[in-house]
Write an enzyme that holds these catalytic residues in place. Structure first.
Site, PDB file in Angstrom:
ATOM      1  N   GLU A  35      -3.117 -13.896   0.602  1.00 54.93           N
ATOM      2  CA  GLU A  35      -1.879 -13.550  -0.092  1.00 54.93           C
ATOM      3  C   GLU A  35      -1.644 -14.445  -1.308  1.00 54.93           C
ATOM      4  O   GLU A  35      -1.180 -13.989  -2.339  1.00 54.93           O
ATOM      5  CB  GLU A  35      -0.683 -13.621   0.859  1.00 54.93           C
ATOM      6  CG  GLU A  35      -0.647 -12.490   1.866  1.00 54.93           C
ATOM      7  CD  GLU A  35      -0.622 -11.109   1.214  1.00 54.93           C
ATOM      8  OE1 GLU A  35      -0.101 -10.992   0.082  1.00 54.93           O
ATOM      9  OE2 GLU A  35      -1.123 -10.159   1.825  1.00 54.93           O
ATOM     10  N   TYR A 118       8.238 -12.502  -1.278  1.00 55.16           N
ATOM     11  CA  TYR A 118       7.197 -11.510  -0.999  1.00 55.16           C
ATOM     12  C   TYR A 118       6.152 -12.061  -0.033  1.00 55.16           C
ATOM     13  O   TYR A 118       5.833 -11.447   0.993  1.00 55.16           O
ATOM     14  CB  TYR A 118       6.490 -11.030  -2.276  1.00 55.16           C
ATOM     15  CG  TYR A 118       5.154 -10.425  -1.911  1.00 55.16           C
ATOM     16  CD1 TYR A 118       5.099  -9.180  -1.312  1.00 55.16           C
ATOM     17  CD2 TYR A 118       3.971 -11.158  -2.024  1.00 55.16           C
ATOM     18  CE1 TYR A 118       3.895  -8.651  -0.861  1.00 55.16           C
ATOM     19  CE2 TYR A 118       2.773 -10.640  -1.590  1.00 55.16           C
ATOM     20  CZ  TYR A 118       2.735  -9.392  -1.014  1.00 55.16           C
ATOM     21  OH  TYR A 118       1.546  -8.903  -0.558  1.00 55.16           O
ATOM     22  N   ASP A 136       6.330  -5.737  -2.947  1.00 54.21           N
ATOM     23  CA  ASP A 136       5.487  -6.256  -4.014  1.00 54.21           C
ATOM     24  C   ASP A 136       5.489  -5.259  -5.164  1.00 54.21           C
ATOM     25  O   ASP A 136       6.184  -4.244  -5.136  1.00 54.21           O
ATOM     26  CB  ASP A 136       4.068  -6.497  -3.502  1.00 54.21           C
ATOM     27  CG  ASP A 136       3.291  -5.199  -3.435  1.00 54.21           C
ATOM     28  OD1 ASP A 136       3.889  -4.181  -3.066  1.00 54.21           O
ATOM     29  OD2 ASP A 136       2.090  -5.185  -3.768  1.00 54.21           O
ATOM     30  N   CYS A 191      -0.889   5.669  -6.197  1.00 53.55           N
ATOM     31  CA  CYS A 191       0.282   5.615  -7.081  1.00 53.55           C
ATOM     32  C   CYS A 191       0.143   4.410  -8.017  1.00 53.55           C
ATOM     33  O   CYS A 191       0.957   3.495  -8.047  1.00 53.55           O
ATOM     34  CB  CYS A 191       1.553   5.517  -6.240  1.00 53.55           C
ATOM     35  SG  CYS A 191       3.075   5.908  -7.143  1.00 53.55           S
ATOM     36  N   CYS A 198      -2.000  11.698  -8.400  1.00 55.77           N
ATOM     37  CA  CYS A 198      -0.991  12.439  -7.655  1.00 55.77           C
ATOM     38  C   CYS A 198      -1.607  13.510  -6.758  1.00 55.77           C
ATOM     39  O   CYS A 198      -1.042  13.871  -5.721  1.00 55.77           O
ATOM     40  CB  CYS A 198       0.032  13.059  -8.603  1.00 55.77           C
ATOM     41  SG  CYS A 198       1.017  11.827  -9.504  1.00 55.77           S
ATOM     42  N   CYS A 201      -1.935  12.311  -3.290  1.00 54.37           N
ATOM     43  CA  CYS A 201      -0.778  11.650  -2.698  1.00 54.37           C
ATOM     44  C   CYS A 201      -0.271  12.387  -1.460  1.00 54.37           C
ATOM     45  O   CYS A 201      -0.040  13.602  -1.511  1.00 54.37           O
ATOM     46  CB  CYS A 201       0.351  11.549  -3.725  1.00 54.37           C
ATOM     47  SG  CYS A 201       1.803  10.693  -3.082  1.00 54.37           S
ATOM     48  N   CYS A 207       8.197  13.571  -3.893  1.00 52.03           N
ATOM     49  CA  CYS A 207       8.285  12.596  -4.985  1.00 52.03           C
ATOM     50  C   CYS A 207       9.199  13.112  -6.101  1.00 52.03           C
ATOM     51  O   CYS A 207       8.926  14.132  -6.735  1.00 52.03           O
ATOM     52  CB  CYS A 207       6.884  12.319  -5.548  1.00 52.03           C
ATOM     53  SG  CYS A 207       6.894  11.151  -6.932  1.00 52.03           S
TER      54      CYS A 207
END
Length: 290
Positions: A35, A118, A136, A191, A198, A201, A207
DNA sequence: GAATCGTGGTT
DNA sequence: TAACCAAGATT
């Protein structure tokens, strides 16, 4: 629980990347290291450094036993080397305050240097399966498009975004943890910022941005991130000299990498102030020995 | 809230 | 090719 949750989790189960810090045998320490390294740094560049890091320092105690300069050197060219320094500080804090075990509570994680809201939420969720809103840049972009119909989120995270993210977190901790990693992965793979896929997705029907015809971002330009000629570039050059040297180096070896003496001295002073460079008594410079 | 802090791949 | 962008944190 939203109408997006199940579809995005199912998409993740079928499309997740096979990343080592997601493996069954990944430790909380491995997750924490990943991270920190992934802050503002692409996965592809993190992978080799992460492997080398975990092999050399499989526990916080192993890293804590070394001088901080070794962490800076092993950081290589990941960028933002203060992260290496703070990860090293965190390792020592984990040894001192938590018996060498990465703490699991959000508050304890947040108290470690280099860990903000985060990263604390990400480690608590990914390493310990807890229920947190993990917000994030990927998640912010997904929610911005999906719910707000805006191509990009605001420049800085807002309370409204936090509230929205929290409202979408599934009630059960194990499901919440899967949702967190899944929606992040959707932002990373589908995304995306520039050319979203798309067609792939799983929540295209829901959306708002897509329904509205994918309107282009309005408002001020998002960034003008120049780099050439900046103090940051100068700092990078100076630190690279020390990283690539076996031991301390003389001032001339630093002077040759940047012609503007005023800027060079300012950058070197800043590196010393940051603890990334040690000025030795003999006038030479080295990576920090503490 | 805005500025600062690296680096390199992609478009 | 210059601009954009990549799992942010700190001051």
């Amino acid at each position: 629980m939203s109408r997006y949750t199940d579809a995005i989790i199912a998409w993740y189960d079928a499309n997740a990347r096979d990343l080592p810090w997601r493996a069954d045998d990944a430790t909380p320490w491995g997750v924490l290291v990943s991270e920190i390294m992934l802050q503002q740094t692409p996965v592809a560049r993190v992978l080799p450094v992460w492997h080398a890091w975990l092999e050399r320092w499989p526990t916080p105690a192993a890293l804590a036993a070394e001088p901080s300069g070794e962490a800076v050197r092993a950081w290589g060219r990941l960028g933002y080397p203060r992260r290496a320094l703070r990860l090293h500080e965190s390792a020592r804090a984990i040894v001192d305050r938590h018996g060498g075990e990465v703490p699991s509570s959000h508050a304890d994680l947040l108290a470690l240097p280099g860990i903000g809201s985060y990263t604390a939420a990400a480690v608590a969720s990914f390493a310990f399966g807890q229920r947190h809103a993990v917000l994030d840049t990927n998640v912010r972009r997904v929610l911005s498009r999906l719910v707000s119909g805006e191509e990009y989120p605001p420049k800085a995270p807002t309370k409204a975004e936090t509230r929205l993210a929290e409202s979408l977190v599934p009630a059960a901790a194990p499901t919440a943890a899967r949702w967190a990693v899944a929606v992040m992965e959707l932002g990373a793979l589908v995304c995306t910022a520039r050319s979203p896929r798309c067609a792939d997705c799983p929540v295209l029907d829901g959306c708002r941005w897509h329904r509205d015809g994918r309107p282009a971002h309005t408002g001020p330009p998002r960034r003008a991130q120049t780099y050439a000629g900046t103090d940051r570039q100068c700092r990078g050059r100076l630190l690279a000299v020390l990283r690539d040297a076996d031991g301390p180096v003389g001032k001339p070896a630093l002077d040759v990498v940047w012609s503007d003496a005023v800027q060079r001295e300012r950058a070197l002073d800043a590196l010393v102030a940051d603890g990334l460079v040690d000025p030795l008594d003999d006038g030479r410079y080295a990576l920090p020995g503490g």
